[in-house]
Design an enzyme around this catalytic site. Structure first.
Site, PDB file in Angstrom:
ATOM      1  CB  THR A 204      27.638  68.906  65.217  1.00  0.00           C
ATOM      2  OG1 THR A 204      28.880  69.246  65.801  1.00  0.00           O
ATOM      3  CG2 THR A 204      27.870  68.309  63.843  1.00  0.00           C
ATOM      4  NE  ARG A 232      38.427  67.949  68.426  1.00  0.00           N
ATOM      5  CZ  ARG A 232      37.133  67.787  68.135  1.00  0.00           C
ATOM      6  NH1 ARG A 232      36.508  68.667  67.411  1.00  0.00           N
ATOM      7  NH2 ARG A 232      36.484  66.742  68.562  1.00  0.00           N
ATOM      8  CB  THR A 255      26.210  65.094  66.157  1.00  0.00           C
ATOM      9  OG1 THR A 255      26.565  66.052  67.157  1.00  0.00           O
ATOM     10  CG2 THR A 255      24.942  64.365  66.604  1.00  0.00           C
ATOM     11  N   GLY A 256      28.771  64.175  67.950  1.00  0.00           N
ATOM     12  CA  GLY A 256      29.185  63.641  69.244  1.00  0.00           C
ATOM     13  C   GLY A 256      30.653  63.899  69.482  1.00  0.00           C
ATOM     14  N   GLY A 258      33.967  63.761  68.857  1.00  0.00           N
ATOM     15  CA  GLY A 258      34.611  63.456  67.588  1.00  0.00           C
ATOM     16  C   GLY A 258      35.751  62.457  67.637  1.00  0.00           C
TER      17      GLY A 258
HETATM   18  N1  ASP Z   1      31.514  65.813  66.382  1.00  0.00           N
HETATM   19  C1  ASP Z   1      31.878  67.177  66.561  1.00  0.00           C
HETATM   20  C2  ASP Z   1      33.356  67.257  66.824  1.00  0.00           C
HETATM   21  O1  ASP Z   1      33.878  66.461  67.584  1.00  0.00           O
HETATM   22  C3  ASP Z   1      31.151  67.847  67.661  1.00  0.00           C
HETATM   23  C4  ASP Z   1      29.694  67.490  67.818  1.00  0.00           C
HETATM   24  O2  ASP Z   1      29.147  66.774  67.009  1.00  0.00           O
HETATM   25  O3  ASP Z   1      29.062  67.938  68.772  1.00  0.00           O
HETATM   26  O4  ASP Z   1      33.981  68.145  66.325  1.00  0.00           O
END
Ligand code: ASP
Length: 338
Positions: A204, A232, A255-256, A258
């Site tokens: 992301t 989703r 980011t992470g 979600g």
């Molecule tokens: N946060 C994003 C999601 O869950 C994915 C990511 O940041 O890697 O869609």
């Protein structure tokens, strides 16, 4: 005694001057910070060529935004154009190179917030907008709404005259292989508890900028999570979870994993700790990432305040990240402890 007192007094003066100097060097009249995703990013899993490509693209992206800010452009323009570079690169999970959903298609989410006006815009689950961040900004500037989704959002972007592309434009071999691996493993495990599958969302992108007028802006763009089902949607397009900006506190892009970032309302929680509790951005970010970790989630944030102070906090092995201050000092990092 008097001598001792004056020695102590001069010592205190020097200390104060020292602290002020430190504060001055961390402040900046404008600045920009970006991330390209957080996760199990380990040096041993990376070829020197791949690592070089990531560092090069992060630098190229941030330099675009920095040049805009230096020339007196707005933080909004800097965030949009910086994110375009990462959306157009197949390296990141945003725009071209986005991860694929369970049906093998890219489905994109993005959001943007203006820290001066608290205006915001977002799109979720779009399939044809080449640069989703521009559509999020379009929702903010040219619609009475904050969030549009699916076909309607694609239609809106077309009506605005934004570049649209067939879904195949976003799809790369690397992401097709990742989807296959995740689907193979899914056969015998519950997806979210398989560490491999949990790690299937990296890349992301996000950007926070502070312009010469002291205005903050933040944006985030993503393809979400590999093998996502049932349309989703993650935290990235949710104002307050993946993105937040307020001149009264700070700008944040996350980011992470979600689901945990939504439940912890990460971006707004950081801004609230800064605004209402007077915490500095580093302490506030640490506190909120700890909260995500305590719930069982992982990921990271980039944060910038109106003094140009920067925080890049994450609880994963790495986070693609870069920062550039008003003097043009550039730092590009990938791994923890770098
Ligand atoms: N946060 C994003 C999601 O869950 C994915 C990511 O940041 O890697 O869609």
């Amino acid at each position: 005694m008097r001598f001792l007192f004056s020695v102590l007094f001069s010592f205190l003066l020097i200390q104060c001057a020292g602290e002020q100097q430190i504060a001055a060097t961390t402040s900046s009249s404008f600045g920009i910070v970006i991330h390209g995703g957080a996760g199990t990013i380990l040096k041993e899993n990376m070829t020197p060529e791949t690592e070089k490509a990531y560092r090069k693209t992060l630098a190229a992206a941030i330099e675009v935004g920095h040049a805009i800010l230096k020339a007196g452009g707005t933080s909004q323009q800097a965030v949009e154009k910086t994110i375009h570079v990462m959306e157009n690169s197949p390296l990141f999970n945003a725009g071209k190179g986005a991860v694929l959903n369970a049906n093998g298609f890219a489905s994109l989410d993005a959001s943007f917030m203006n820290g001066e006006t608290l205006d915001a815009g977002a799109i979720a689950g779009v399939s044809h907008i080449k640069n989703p961040i521009s559509a999020a900004i379009g929702v903010m500037d040219q619609s009475p709404h904050v969030m549009l989704s699916g076909k309607g959002a694609d239609q809106f972007a077309m009506e605005l005259g934004l570049d649209t592309v067939p879904n195949a434009y976003f799809i790369t071999e690397r992401r097709k292989n990742a989807l296959k691996r995740v689907q193979d493993r899914e056969q015998n495990k519950f997806a979210f508890y398989d560490p491999f599958i949990k790690d299937s969302k990296f890349g992301t992108v996000g950007c926070v900028a502070l312009d010469k007028n002291g205005n903050l802006a933040a944006g985030t763009s993503t393809g979400g999570m590999t093998n996502k089902k049932w349309d989703r949607i993650g935290d990235a397009p949710i104002i307050g979870a993946g993105t937040y900006a307020n001149n009264a506190s700070c700008g944040v892009s996350a980011t992470g994993w979600g689901e945990f970032f939504i439940r912890s309302v990460v971006a707004h929680d950081i801004a609230a700790l800064v605004e209402y509790k007077g915490l500095d951005i580093a302490t506030a970010s640490k506190q909120v990432i700890q909260k995500v970790e305590d719930l069982g989630g992982d990921g990271g944030v980039i944060v910038l305040d109106t003094k140009g102070n920067v925080a890049m906090e994450f609880n994963t092995a790495g986070m693609y990240r870069a920062h550039m201050d008003a003097e043009g000092n550039l730092s590009v990092k990938i791994y923890k402890g770098e």
